[in-house]
Scaffold this active site. Structure first.
Site, PDB file in Angstrom:
ATOM      1  N   ASP A  67     -16.285  37.503  12.680  1.00 24.92           N
ATOM      2  CA  ASP A  67     -17.326  38.434  13.111  1.00 24.92           C
ATOM      3  C   ASP A  67     -18.387  37.756  13.976  1.00 24.92           C
ATOM      4  O   ASP A  67     -18.409  36.528  14.099  1.00 24.92           O
ATOM      5  CB  ASP A  67     -17.992  39.091  11.883  1.00 24.92           C
ATOM      6  CG  ASP A  67     -18.420  38.070  10.830  1.00 24.92           C
ATOM      7  OD1 ASP A  67     -18.399  36.862  11.121  1.00 24.92           O
ATOM      8  OD2 ASP A  67     -18.783  38.483   9.713  1.00 24.92           O
ATOM      9  N   ASN A 136     -23.528  41.891  -1.619  1.00 21.16           N
ATOM     10  CA  ASN A 136     -23.102  43.277  -1.866  1.00 21.16           C
ATOM     11  C   ASN A 136     -21.579  43.433  -1.820  1.00 21.16           C
ATOM     12  O   ASN A 136     -21.065  44.545  -1.808  1.00 21.16           O
ATOM     13  CB  ASN A 136     -23.775  44.225  -0.864  1.00 21.16           C
ATOM     14  CG  ASN A 136     -23.359  43.940   0.582  1.00 21.16           C
ATOM     15  OD1 ASN A 136     -22.542  43.072   0.842  1.00 21.16           O
ATOM     16  ND2 ASN A 136     -23.943  44.676   1.518  1.00 21.16           N
ATOM     17  N   HIS A 138     -19.560  42.385   0.667  1.00 18.24           N
ATOM     18  CA  HIS A 138     -18.934  42.535   1.994  1.00 18.24           C
ATOM     19  C   HIS A 138     -18.086  41.308   2.328  1.00 18.24           C
ATOM     20  O   HIS A 138     -18.336  40.210   1.844  1.00 18.24           O
ATOM     21  CB  HIS A 138     -19.960  42.863   3.091  1.00 18.24           C
ATOM     22  CG  HIS A 138     -20.843  41.750   3.541  1.00 18.24           C
ATOM     23  ND1 HIS A 138     -22.200  41.902   3.720  1.00 18.24           N
ATOM     24  CD2 HIS A 138     -20.582  40.458   3.883  1.00 18.24           C
ATOM     25  CE1 HIS A 138     -22.708  40.772   4.157  1.00 18.24           C
ATOM     26  NE2 HIS A 138     -21.753  39.873   4.252  1.00 18.24           N
ATOM     27  N   GLU A 143     -19.139  46.340   5.530  1.00 15.01           N
ATOM     28  CA  GLU A 143     -20.193  46.691   4.586  1.00 15.01           C
ATOM     29  C   GLU A 143     -19.748  47.804   3.641  1.00 15.01           C
ATOM     30  O   GLU A 143     -18.891  48.623   3.994  1.00 15.01           O
ATOM     31  CB  GLU A 143     -21.427  47.161   5.372  1.00 15.01           C
ATOM     32  CG  GLU A 143     -22.068  46.079   6.236  1.00 15.01           C
ATOM     33  CD  GLU A 143     -22.962  45.133   5.440  1.00 15.01           C
ATOM     34  OE1 GLU A 143     -22.627  44.804   4.287  1.00 15.01           O
ATOM     35  OE2 GLU A 143     -24.011  44.725   5.978  1.00 15.01           O
TER      36      GLU A 143
END
Ligand code: GLP
Length: 240
Positions: A67, A136, A138, A143
């Site tokens: 990414d 979280n 990811h 996400e």
């Protein structure tokens, strides 16, 4: 999912670097999927040490990063392009033309996503994909949400990710709000996936990986459908 439980960050980094080194020694033209964030830095340092010790040759290796922030210039010291050069590429003999990172400076992000997805799909499959994990859950920048994306796409970063990543920027306002990331399907094409996690902050996400449920609320749980995943984590991430 195979688990390698480590005492601490150093041992986690050692074990991950060993897996990569074994592959590079055996298959000089292998393809590595690489991640950014603080987690893999120790692994990269060990690979650099092995390279300096004459143990590893990266001249035939191809790399794909997961990414990149959008928009961001590769010269910006917060770009993942810069991060990879500073933490790995500038210190080993990987060839520039064999390094692939989504272009955060592309004028048309949609076009860049299609280009990158196509490149991953038409190149030799990734032999080992290194992954970190967000607090979280990811992976890459996939996400949590109602649904996940299969392919490389542009995404809005969640508040949780923006504040978790703010530590690398001068202020939270400086964190880009978007990113280009491989999709879950892109990641799952890798032959082998090594997920790294250390520290208590990752405990909830890691616990969710170790039960039966798969949910788009914790994107890393999608890794349960892959048949060759190794979780290398430290005791803090595992026990909390
Ligand atoms: C970032 C990256 C992820 C990384 C994660 C964890 O947002 N996009 O690829 O795994 O956050 O970062 P860290 O290793 O610093 O905890």
């Amino acid at each position: 999912m195979k688990l390698i439980l480590c005492k601490n960050y150093e041992e986690m980094s050692e074990k991950a670097a060993f897996e990569i080194a074994e592959l590079v020694k055996k298959e000089s033209k292998c393809t590595l999927g690489l991640a950014t964030g603080s987690t893999p830095v120790g692994t990269y340092q060990r690979l650099i040490d092995m390279y300096n010790g004459g143990e590893l040759d990266f001249s035939g290796v191809t790399t794909f990063n997961l990414d990149e922030y959008y928009p961001i210039n590769p010269d910006n010291d917060q770009s993942y392009d810069y991060f990879m050069r500073k933490n790995l590429f500038d210190h080993i003999n990987v060839k520039k033309e064999n390094v692939n990172i989504p272009r955060g400076s592309a004028v048309d992000p949609g076009e860049e996503c299609n280009r990158y997805e196509e490149l991953v799909r038409t190149s030799n499959p990734v032999d080992i994909q290194i992954l970190g994990i967000g607090v979280n859950g990811h992976i890459g920048f996939n996400e949590p949400g109602e649904y996940l994306h299969a392919s490389t796409h542009i995404t809005d970063l969640t508040e949780s990710t923006i504040s978790a990543n703010a530590r690398f920027f001068e202020s939270e306002d400086d964190v880009p709000k978007k990113a280009i990331t491989m999709g879950i399907g892109t990641i799952l094409r890798a032959k082998k996936i090594i997920l790294l996690a250390n520290g208590k902050a990752k405990h909830n996400a890691i616990s969710a990986l170790l039960d039966e449920k798969i949910t788009s609320d914790i994107p890393a749980t999608l890794l349960k459908v892959h048949n060759n995943v190794i979780l290398i984590c430290d005791e803090e991430a595992y026990y909390g």
